[in-house]
Design an enzyme around this catalytic site. Structure first.
Site, short mmCIF file in Angstrom:
data_model
loop_
_atom_site.label_atom_id
_atom_site.label_comp_id
_atom_site.label_asym_id
_atom_site.label_seq_id
_atom_site.Cartn_x
_atom_site.Cartn_y
_atom_site.Cartn_z
N LYS A 93 16.32 68.60 -41.83
CA LYS A 93 15.43 68.89 -40.70
C LYS A 93 15.59 67.91 -39.53
O LYS A 93 15.41 68.27 -38.38
CB LYS A 93 13.99 68.94 -41.17
CG LYS A 93 13.74 70.11 -42.12
CD LYS A 93 12.32 70.61 -42.06
CE LYS A 93 12.15 71.89 -42.84
NZ LYS A 93 12.20 71.67 -44.30
N GLU A 115 4.63 72.20 -36.54
CA GLU A 115 4.03 72.74 -37.75
C GLU A 115 4.81 72.17 -38.93
O GLU A 115 5.95 71.77 -38.79
CB GLU A 115 4.13 74.27 -37.74
CG GLU A 115 5.46 74.84 -38.26
CD GLU A 115 6.70 74.44 -37.45
OE1 GLU A 115 6.54 74.10 -36.26
OE2 GLU A 115 7.80 74.46 -38.03
N SER A 374 20.21 70.80 -49.20
CA SER A 374 19.40 70.62 -47.98
C SER A 374 18.51 69.39 -48.00
O SER A 374 18.16 68.86 -46.95
CB SER A 374 18.55 71.87 -47.75
OG SER A 374 17.77 72.17 -48.89
C1 LIG Z 1 12.19 72.84 -45.13
C2 LIG Z 1 13.22 72.82 -46.17
C3 LIG Z 1 13.94 73.97 -46.51
C4 LIG Z 1 13.63 75.32 -45.94
O1 LIG Z 1 13.74 75.43 -44.56
P1 LIG Z 1 14.94 76.21 -43.88
O2 LIG Z 1 14.54 76.30 -42.46
O3 LIG Z 1 15.08 77.51 -44.55
O4 LIG Z 1 16.15 75.36 -44.06
C5 LIG Z 1 14.95 73.86 -47.43
N1 LIG Z 1 15.22 72.68 -48.02
C6 LIG Z 1 14.55 71.55 -47.73
C7 LIG Z 1 14.92 70.29 -48.41
C8 LIG Z 1 13.53 71.59 -46.79
O5 LIG Z 1 12.86 70.47 -46.51
#
Ligand SMILES: *Cc1c(COP(=O)(O)O)cnc(C)c1O
Length: 390
Positions: A93, A115, A374
């Site tokens: 993010k 948000e 992610s």
């Molecule tokens: C917020 C988050 C997601 C989901 O958000 P996307 O916008 O779909 O990427 C996925 N993995 C992690 C670690 C997150 O913090």
């Protein structure tokens, strides 16, 4: 940074999806935002500053790690992990946050609102606001503040004000609604730093732009390591920002399979219908009355009844595949990756890991799968502890 990758049509439409369905006063704010974004994304100084902070503050490039032990255990395709978990604040993010906050500064904003669902976007935003010395207000659903209490404290430590939203169900959707009303009221000095590839145009395109650094790097890295493109890129999809960033530079490479993984408990693309949510059109889970339906994934970050418009388009056009993984399967993958590779993945990312393991089994050792890791799972350890004990 490349532009013009993928399938965006005029005015933020991806086929029938996207666009902006918002009141006139909010549309004016979006028009200015679009104009500034279009200008600065090609501005040399802006691009240099964005890359400066990605390198010196976020810690990019992050590695594309060969998951040797997991590959051996599965005995199918080679599995590589794109390590967004190693970024400062522990997830992808921050890439988007840095980009948008640099834009906010140039637009003269003094106040940043955002948000957050799991708290990850709130933490990333609060972090950047602290560094860039901006006032920071984070809207978070009441239920989510309870599920992710430590992240609330983290944001407060970083100097942000967290507003608990108990309207509706007290979830991510309600936090977005609250942030949008704040923006309409305070747009003169306020920048809404949106956390995923959703919302009215230009947000989905802007978030994709800043997250496409993921596939820009992974493509270069896989070509260096393997001399060829991957067979598949796998990423989890909540709003869809890490997935669209992980896909971006492969969308035009037709032989690369793009696989988005949703929780079975919030199967937006599998069961959703075209609908308008938060000012844009996408495949959305709706109830009998046609209202966005509550979702209940074990990972707060994937709990959203809609999804980015480009994913909706990639799904109906057939360019990308979307599959579901249950909370139970994700929990299993969480433990497998921890044990085999010494990497504790976020529960969101564990959905992608789980599907990648299934896919790897079906493919051959000549095949390569890139999984977008992610985020890191430290934030989820307590929750997993409770789930395993129960
Ligand atoms: C917020 C988050 C997601 C989901 O958000 P996307 O916008 O779909 O990427 C996925 N993995 C992690 C670690 C997150 O913090």
């Amino acid at each position: 940074m490349s532009t013009n990758i993928g399938v965006e049509k005029k005015n933020g439409f991806f086929g029938e999806f996207g666009g902006s369905y918002i009141p006139e006063d909010l549309q004016k704010v979006m028009d200015i935002l679009e104009e500034k974004f279009e200008y600065y994304k090609n501005d040399k100084e802006f691009i240099e500053e964005y890359h400066y902070y990605l390198k010196e503050y976020v810690g990019r490039d992050n590695p594309l790690t060969f998951a040797k032990n997991l590959t051996k255990k599965i005995d199918g395709a080679k599995i590589y992990l794109k390590r967004e978990d190693l970024n400062h604040t522990g997830a992808h993010k921050i890439n988007n946050v840095i980009g948008q906050i640099l834009l906010a500064k140039r637009m003269g904003a003094k106040r940043i609102i955002a948000e957050t669902g799991a708290g990850q976007h709130g933490v990333a935003t609060a972090t950047a606001c602290s560094m860039f010395d901006m006032e920071c207000i984070i809207y978070m659903g009441k239920l989510d503040t309870e599920r992710q209490a430590l992240n609330v404290f983290r944001m407060e430590l970083l100097g942000a004000k967290v507003v608990s939203v108990d309207k509706g169900q007290g979830r991510l959707k309600d936090a977005v609604d609250a942030a949008l009303s704040d923006l309409v009221e305070n747009y003169k000095n306020t920048f809404y730093l949106l956390g995923s590839a959703v919302g009215p145009h230009p947000f989905p395109s802007m978030v994709k732009h800043f997250q496409s650094i993921i596939s820009e790097e992974s493509k270069r890295q896989i070509l260096e390591k393997e001399g060829k493109l991957p067979t598949a890129v796998v990423a989890c999809a909540g709003g869809g920002s890490n997935a669209i960033g992980a896909f971006a530079h492969y969308i035009d490479e037709e032989e690369v399979r793009l696989v988005g993984v949703e929780p079975s408990e919030a199967p937006t693309l599998t069961e959703g219908v075209p609908a308008i949510i938060h000012g844009f059109k996408c495949l959305t889970l709706v109830d009998d009355e046609g209202n966005p339906k509550p979702t209940y994934s074990i990972s707060a970050g994937l709990d959203y009844p809609g999804i980015g418009p480009e994913h909706s388009y990639l799904k109906v056009s057939g360019r990308a595949e979307y599959v579901t993984v249950s909370g139970e399967e994700a929990l299993e993958a969480f433990q497998v990756l921890s044990k085999t590779e010494g990497i504790i993945p976020a529960l969101e990312s564990s959905h992608a890991i789980s599907h990648a393991m299934k896919l790897a089994k079906e493919l051959s050792p000549d095949d390569i799968i890139i999984v977008n890791l992610s985020g890191r799972g430290d934030k989820d350890v307590e929750q997993v502890f409770k789930m395993i004990k129960e």
